[in-house]
Design an enzyme around this catalytic site. Structure first.
Site, short mmCIF file in Angstrom:
data_model
loop_
_atom_site.label_atom_id
_atom_site.label_comp_id
_atom_site.label_asym_id
_atom_site.label_seq_id
_atom_site.Cartn_x
_atom_site.Cartn_y
_atom_site.Cartn_z
N GLY A 194 1.03 -1.14 0.20
CA GLY A 194 0.10 0.01 -0.03
C GLY A 194 0.66 1.32 -0.06
O GLY A 194 2.02 1.24 0.31
N CYS A 195 0.01 2.49 -0.28
CA CYS A 195 0.99 3.66 -0.34
C CYS A 195 1.48 4.16 0.93
O CYS A 195 2.84 4.53 1.34
CB CYS A 195 0.10 4.65 -0.94
SG CYS A 195 -1.73 4.68 -0.48
N TYR A 196 0.44 4.13 2.06
CA TYR A 196 1.02 4.70 3.31
C TYR A 196 1.97 3.72 3.83
O TYR A 196 3.04 4.12 4.56
CB TYR A 196 -0.31 4.53 4.24
CG TYR A 196 -1.24 5.55 4.41
CD1 TYR A 196 -0.76 6.91 4.65
CD2 TYR A 196 -2.54 5.37 3.90
CE1 TYR A 196 -1.50 7.95 4.66
CE2 TYR A 196 -3.40 6.44 4.01
CZ TYR A 196 -3.06 7.54 4.30
OH TYR A 196 -4.02 8.80 4.43
N CYS B 287 5.42 4.35 2.27
CA CYS B 287 5.84 5.54 2.80
C CYS B 287 6.67 5.30 4.18
O CYS B 287 7.36 5.94 4.80
CB CYS B 287 4.82 6.65 2.58
SG CYS B 287 5.28 8.28 2.72
#
Ligand SMILES: NC(=O)c1ccc[n+]([C@@H]2O[C@H](COP(=O)([O-])OP(=O)(O)OC[C@H]3O[C@@H](n4cnc5c(N)ncnc54)[C@H](OP(=O)(O)O)[C@@H]3O)[C@@H](O)[C@H]2O)c1
Length: 347
Positions: free
Chosen positions: A150-152, A155
């Site tokens: 996922g993006c979160y 990151c």
């Protein structure tokens, strides 16, 4: 290096699907064999995204209409819980990069707890490789099915996992405050994402129980070699794309803010996409916009023994489609940056 392959994008009329297509149009070893949609099936990709007007591309069809005989690799850019059903019909020779959350959790009980239903493709889940490329490229290269993170979680894990592995931070004291642009919520119609609900203000959501916690905690636990829980609060900010994670950490084992910056710089030396900025430099989403880059910055906290680590990515690129292509390149034995070499766009 393998020759050109035929690729299908399931969910091409969504944000991550279109972002895949934007990059793959310039990929020298990919031919687009099929593009699917749900409500928009039967139309053209240029009707869904006029950015593609004039491009010679197949029409949007339903997944049931895909001729799998002409496909070597499939990107699944579908809502969660959809992919696990769809993949049952995909021949075993076809490689898969799934952008949804369907195959990211290795523990079926955790999946059931966080997603509220039993997993429908447990055999596939067992063989899935969780692919933050920089941490898993050997396994990704051998995989048939890659669960794109996922993006979160990309990151947040990029700046934190090397510090856990180095024994430089206390894994039980990680606090993540993260912000996403609105494309992170997808293109389908939701009241909460209407202009008036997101413009001119910003807010937290999923406070204390966001599903990405499960993925974060799996990653952190793997790195620590024991169960780790973390605090994580996502926020929606009024911008189209971009993501910033601000992570508060407690230093251990004699580590200092400067030494953890050095650990990260060494860990990512030679990486095309992950850049550690000079100590005390705040990464900005504007500088990675449209690129597959992740920018990391480290600061001293005013409280002794603590530091603040930040990471900025584009949620649609390193947080989704760019990393998915990076993983495909890895699976095919191609240079990891093929087709995704670009730096961030200017304002
Ligand atoms: N957006 C991000 O920043 C981001 C980052 C990381 C991961 N992801 C994950 O990537 C996946 C795709 O996200 P997205 O933002 O691209 O979503 P999106 O913009 O909502 O697009 C979803 C796509 O799936 C199609 N679709 C919807 N329901 C379907 C169904 N029941 N059967 C077949 N096709 C269906 C849609 O077709 P129509 O357009 O015809 O309805 C559209 O093409 C999600 O699992 C998401 O969690 C997203």
């Amino acid at each position: 290096m393998s020759d050109t392959i035929n690729v299908a994008i399931l969910g091409a009329s969504g944000y991550t699907g279109a972002e895949l297509l934007r990059f793959l149009l310039n990929h020298p070893k990919v031919r687009i064999a099929a593009l699917t949609a749900d409500r928009k099936a039967g139309t053209t990709i240029a009707e869904a995204f006029p950015q593609f007007v004039g491009c010679d591309l197949p029409r949007l069809i339903t997944i049931a209409e895909v001729d799998w005989a002409g496909v070597d690799l499939v990107f699944c850019a579908l809502p969660h819980a959809t992919t696990q059903e769809v993949l049952k019909a995909v021949p075993a020779r076809i490689k898969i990069v799934d952008l949804s959350a369907d195959f990211r959790l290795s523990d079926p009980a955790a999946y059931e707890y966080w997603y509220g239903h039993a997993h429908q493709a447990l055999e596939l889940q067992k063989e899935a490789v969780y692919g933050i490329t920089e941490f898993a490229r050997e396994k990704v290269a051998e995989a048939r099915l890659v669960a794109n993170p996922g993006c979160y979680t990309t990151c947040s894990q990029l700046p934190v996992i090397p510090l856990i592995e180095a024994g430089a931070i206390d894994p039980d004291e990680i606090v993540i405050d993260a912000k996403s642009g609105v494309t992170g919520a997808g293109r389908s119609l939701k009241e909460a994402n209407l202009y008036c609900e997101v413009a001119d203000g910003f807010h937290a959501y999923g406070v204390g129980h966001h599903r990405h916690m499960a993925e974060l905690e799996e990653g952190f636990s793997r790195a620590a070699g024991r169960r780790v829980l973390c605090s994580f609060t996502p926020h929606l900010v009024p911008m189209n794309r971009g993501m910033l994670a601000t992570v508060y950490v407690k230093l251990v084992g004699g580590a200092t803010p400067q030494s953890i910056s050095e650990i990260l710089a060494q860990r990512f030396t030679g990486e095309t996409f992950v850049k550690v900025l000079p100590f005390g430099t705040a990464p900005q989403t504007r500088h990675v916009r449209g690129s597959n880059r992740a920018y990391i910055g480290v600061f001293a906290d005013r409280r002794p023994g603590r530091a603040i680590v930040m990471c900025a990515i584009d949620n649609l690129v390193k947080g989704a489609s760019g990393q998915a292509i990076q993983n495909m390149n890895c699976m095919m034995g191609w240079p990891e940056d093929l087709g995704i070499e670009t730096v961030g766009v200017f304002p």
